[in-house]
Design a protein around this motif. Structure first.
Motif, short mmCIF file in Angstrom:
data_model
loop_
_atom_site.label_atom_id
_atom_site.label_comp_id
_atom_site.label_asym_id
_atom_site.label_seq_id
_atom_site.Cartn_x
_atom_site.Cartn_y
_atom_site.Cartn_z
N LYS A 5 -11.58 5.55 -0.40
CA LYS A 5 -10.61 6.08 -1.37
C LYS A 5 -9.82 7.17 -0.65
CE LYS A 5 -13.59 5.33 -5.43
NZ LYS A 5 -14.23 6.00 -6.59
N GLN A 6 -8.56 6.89 -0.39
CA GLN A 6 -7.73 7.81 0.39
C GLN A 6 -6.37 8.07 -0.27
OE1 GLN A 6 -8.78 9.18 3.62
NE2 GLN A 6 -10.66 8.52 2.63
N ASP A 7 -6.22 7.71 -1.54
CA ASP A 7 -4.95 7.97 -2.23
C ASP A 7 -4.74 9.46 -2.38
OD1 ASP A 7 -4.84 5.26 -2.39
OD2 ASP A 7 -5.04 5.13 -4.57
N SER A 8 -3.49 9.90 -2.46
CA SER A 8 -3.19 11.31 -2.66
C SER A 8 -1.90 11.47 -3.46
CB SER A 8 -3.06 12.03 -1.31
OG SER A 8 -2.08 11.40 -0.49
N VAL A 9 -1.80 12.59 -4.16
CA VAL A 9 -0.60 12.89 -4.95
C VAL A 9 -0.25 14.35 -4.77
CG1 VAL A 9 -1.14 11.14 -6.69
CG2 VAL A 9 -1.90 13.50 -7.04
N ALA A 10 1.03 14.67 -4.98
CA ALA A 10 1.50 16.05 -5.01
C ALA A 10 1.90 16.36 -6.45
CB ALA A 10 2.68 16.24 -4.06
N VAL A 11 1.51 17.55 -6.93
CA VAL A 11 1.77 17.92 -8.32
C VAL A 11 2.52 19.25 -8.35
CG1 VAL A 11 0.75 18.42 -10.57
CG2 VAL A 11 -0.34 16.74 -9.05
N ASP A 12 3.64 19.26 -9.05
CA ASP A 12 4.45 20.47 -9.20
C ASP A 12 3.65 21.51 -10.00
OD1 ASP A 12 6.31 22.44 -9.93
OD2 ASP A 12 7.96 20.99 -9.93
N PRO A 13 3.42 22.70 -9.44
CA PRO A 13 2.61 23.70 -10.16
C PRO A 13 3.32 24.26 -11.40
CG PRO A 13 3.53 24.65 -8.17
CD PRO A 13 3.81 23.18 -8.10
N ALA A 14 4.63 24.14 -11.47
CA ALA A 14 5.37 24.70 -12.59
C ALA A 14 5.37 23.78 -13.80
CB ALA A 14 6.80 25.02 -12.17
N THR A 15 5.37 22.46 -13.54
CA THR A 15 5.50 21.50 -14.64
C THR A 15 4.29 20.59 -14.81
OG1 THR A 15 6.53 19.82 -13.23
CG2 THR A 15 7.99 21.46 -14.24
N GLY A 16 3.45 20.49 -13.78
CA GLY A 16 2.33 19.57 -13.83
C GLY A 16 2.73 18.13 -13.61
N GLU A 17 3.97 17.91 -13.17
CA GLU A 17 4.45 16.55 -12.92
C GLU A 17 4.13 16.13 -11.49
OE1 GLU A 17 8.59 16.43 -13.72
OE2 GLU A 17 8.36 16.66 -15.90
N VAL A 18 3.82 14.87 -11.31
CA VAL A 18 3.54 14.31 -9.99
C VAL A 18 4.87 14.11 -9.26
CG1 VAL A 18 2.65 12.33 -8.72
CG2 VAL A 18 1.41 13.20 -10.71
N THR A 19 4.99 14.71 -8.09
CA THR A 19 6.23 14.62 -7.33
C THR A 19 6.18 13.60 -6.20
OG1 THR A 19 5.52 16.42 -5.85
CG2 THR A 19 6.76 17.03 -7.84
N ASP A 20 5.00 13.21 -5.78
CA ASP A 20 4.88 12.20 -4.72
C ASP A 20 3.52 11.55 -4.81
OD1 ASP A 20 5.77 10.69 -2.58
OD2 ASP A 20 5.01 12.10 -1.08
N VAL A 21 3.47 10.27 -4.46
CA VAL A 21 2.23 9.50 -4.49
C VAL A 21 2.12 8.71 -3.19
CG1 VAL A 21 0.89 7.72 -5.67
CG2 VAL A 21 2.33 9.27 -7.00
N LEU A 22 0.95 8.74 -2.59
CA LEU A 22 0.68 7.96 -1.38
C LEU A 22 -0.60 7.16 -1.58
CD1 LEU A 22 1.22 7.20 1.59
CD2 LEU A 22 -0.08 9.25 2.26
N ARG A 23 -0.50 5.84 -1.43
CA ARG A 23 -1.65 4.97 -1.59
C ARG A 23 -2.19 4.54 -0.23
NH1 ARG A 23 -2.85 5.99 -6.85
NH2 ARG A 23 -1.03 5.62 -8.20
N PHE A 24 -3.50 4.47 -0.15
CA PHE A 24 -4.12 4.03 1.10
C PHE A 24 -3.69 2.61 1.45
CE2 PHE A 24 -7.92 2.37 3.48
CZ PHE A 24 -7.73 3.14 4.62
N GLU A 25 -3.45 1.80 0.46
CA GLU A 25 -3.04 0.41 0.71
C GLU A 25 -1.67 0.34 1.39
OE1 GLU A 25 -1.11 -0.54 -3.69
OE2 GLU A 25 -3.13 -1.22 -3.22
N ASP A 26 -0.90 1.44 1.33
CA ASP A 26 0.41 1.46 1.96
C ASP A 26 0.37 2.03 3.38
OD1 ASP A 26 1.62 0.45 -0.34
OD2 ASP A 26 1.83 2.45 -1.23
N TYR A 27 -0.80 2.42 3.87
CA TYR A 27 -0.92 2.91 5.23
C TYR A 27 -0.55 1.80 6.22
CZ TYR A 27 -3.55 7.26 4.22
OH TYR A 27 -3.93 8.50 3.81
N THR A 66 6.04 24.73 -2.38
CA THR A 66 5.18 23.57 -2.18
C THR A 66 4.34 23.28 -3.42
OG1 THR A 66 3.50 24.98 -1.16
CG2 THR A 66 5.05 23.86 0.32
N ALA A 67 3.80 22.09 -3.46
CA ALA A 67 3.06 21.61 -4.62
C ALA A 67 1.56 21.61 -4.33
CB ALA A 67 3.52 20.19 -4.97
N TYR A 68 0.78 21.44 -5.38
CA TYR A 68 -0.63 21.13 -5.23
C TYR A 68 -0.74 19.75 -4.58
CZ TYR A 68 -2.30 24.73 -8.56
OH TYR A 68 -2.60 25.90 -9.19
#
Length: 505
Positions: free
Chosen positions: A368-390, A354-356
């Motif tokens: 402000k309810q946006d959230s992201v997942a970040v790969d702990p091995a690479t520091g790359e963002v693996t997923d993004v969720l915006r509150f505007e898309d709820y 799992t990611a951060y």
């Protein structure tokens, strides 16, 4: 000299004269204004005794629960500002020139409190605010709570540690009041009291509003509806204050009832099932590294939901057990690049797959309810969720809960909640006072006569009963007591009938 003309009952169930009743009834509708099958004011004449009896008995039985909810709600509305005063040492620090990296702040927190595991970190959200390092699994701390270690972001000095609860970071004072309001410190069983109160609040409010508007309809002036009659005396004066304040508070009370049911035990489950069926659940960012699909379900609970504790890891710089972890500073930098401004919460990976998760936690407007997942091995963002898309209902639920808990509009919101709580307290006290005054101020007056449902026309009673049955199924703490009251009313009425009281009094 007392008026000895024929007595009837008014909209509050108290005796009055036939002349006064005629005045309250108002002029009949013109013949050409009546719909087919309409017989004068038959529908309301028949329905009024039922609404009156329901409002009376629901008020008498439910009012003590509502009074507790109102008093504790008033305390909760004041707890936000009280918390800032009581815990000022932990929450605020002198503003320094430059903040330390979050990893160094975590190291300082762990040096002072090596117990437990890190479940989340909340970096300082503004100048002069402390960073919170949240620890789970700490001995002596409620399993649903965390231990918040407060760190000066400029010096790394630990300012203290306090037990924390909920997504808004409630500290011990607010937590204690919150739990008092929610369940009286009785756990899940105690939650039934607040759900019972919320289930009936809108019924009592709606019934009282209809009765008051019907009583004042002949005045045809806004003042007669919205302001108390200061010239009145006795029970009429009490009723005028009860009705006028009820009109002003009605919208707010409806709102508190609806939003309170949103996260209740039984009605809340029904609401969640309905949202799931129509695809309106609150989404959450995917922390799974080998799958990017987003799953439905609450990302973070309301103020009355506990902070989810997940297995933590040492986030001070790189994870010592794995050279693949880029560290929390890099994770926060990646989230900032995606536009996640303060305040944020960083949740460590639950395991190696799992990611951060970095999520914004601002419950005030604009949220402000946006959230992201970040790969702990690479520091790359693996997923993004915006509150505007709820989904729409997910947004409305979030806003409703945050307004109910006094977060959405800050101090103004809390003052409004306090005013509503005070209004409800006075409405309850005035209601009991009217009951006492009906008994000539020496004893509580006689109950409203039973059998009112028999006067309701079938074309009104049948669909009304069907609607109540459906509603009672989804809101069981409304439906079950209502069914019990109806059954008891029938039994008592039948016993009275057999004793020769053929009027069903």
């Amino acid at each position: 000299m007392p008026d000895r003309t024929t007595a009837v009952t008014t909209d509050d169930g108290s005796p009055t004269t036939a002349a006064e009743a005629a005045e309250a009834a108002g002029p009949p509708l013109a013949a050409d204004a009546r719909p087919p099958g309409w017989s004068g004011r038959k529908w309301w004449t028949g329905l009024r005794p039922l609404v009156l009896r329901l409002h009376f008995y629901a008020g008498v039985v439910v009012a003590p629960f509502l009074l507790v909810a109102a008093v504790t709600g008033l305390l909760y509305a004041a707890s936000f500002e009280a918390e800032k005063i009581v815990y000022d040492h932990e929450l605020r620090v002198p503003v320094g020139e430059r903040e330390l990296p979050v990893s160094r702040q975590i190291d300082a927190a762990r040096a002072a409190h090596p117990e437990g595991t890190i479940s989340a970190v909340r970096p300082s959200p503004e100048a002069g605010a402390t960073t919170r390092v949240l620890l789970s699994g700490v001995k002596g701390v409620d399993p649903d709570h965390t231990l918040a270690v407060f760190v000066d972001p400029y010096t790394g000095k630990v300012r203290g540690a306090l037990e924390q609860y909920g997504s808004t970071g409630a500290l011990p004072l607010r937590t204690w009041i919150d739990e008092l309001h929610r369940d009286l410190h009785l756990g899940e069983t105690g939650r039934l009291y607040s759900e019972f109160a919320a289930s009936w609040l809108w019924v009592i409010t709606g019934g009282g509003l209809v009765l008051w508007l019907a009583r004042r309809r002949t005045k045809r002036r806004l003042r007669a509806i919205a302001l108390p009659d200061r010239a009145a005396t006795g029970r009429r004066r009490t009723m005028s204050f009860h009705g006028a304040v009820g009109v002003w508070a009605a919208v707010g009370l409806f709102f508190l009832s609806a939003t309170g049911l949103t996260w209740s035990t039984y009605a809340g489950a029904s609401i969640e099932d309905l949202r799931s069926a129509i695809g309106q659940t609150t989404p959450s960012v995917s922390a799974t590294l080998d799958g990017r699909e987003r799953a439905g379900g609450e990302q973070a609970g309301g103020e009355h939901a506990g902070h989810g504790s997940m297995p933590g890891m040492d986030m001070g710089g790189e994870d010592p057990s794995s050279a693949r972890d880029v560290g929390i500073d890099a994770v926060l930098k990646a989230a900032r690049a995606e536009g996640l401004s303060n305040p944020v919460e960083i949740v460590p990976p639950a395991d190696a797959d799992t990611a951060y998760v970095v999520q914004q936690i601002q419950r005030s407007w604009p949220e402000k309810q946006d959230s992201v997942a970040v790969d702990p091995a690479t520091g790359e963002v693996t997923d993004v969720l915006r509150f505007e898309d709820y989904p729409v209902l997910a947004k409305l639920t979030r806003w409703g809960i945050d307004a109910h808990t006094g977060n959405l509009f800050g101090l103004v919101n809390q003052i409004a909640l306090g005013a509503l709580a005070l209004a409800l307290i006075f409405l309850i006290l005035w209601g009991y006072r009217m009951w006492w005054q009906r008994g000539s101020a020496s004893a509580f007056g006689r109950p409203v006569p039973r059998g009112g449902w028999q006067q309701v026309p079938p074309y009104v009673l049948v669909p009304l009963a069907a609607a109540v049955a459906v509603l009672g199924y989804f809101v069981p703490l409304l439906g079950i007591p209502l069914a019990a009251f109806w059954a008891l009313d029938i039994v008592l009425g039948e016993l009275a009938y057999r004793r020769g009281l053929r009027t069903y009094r």
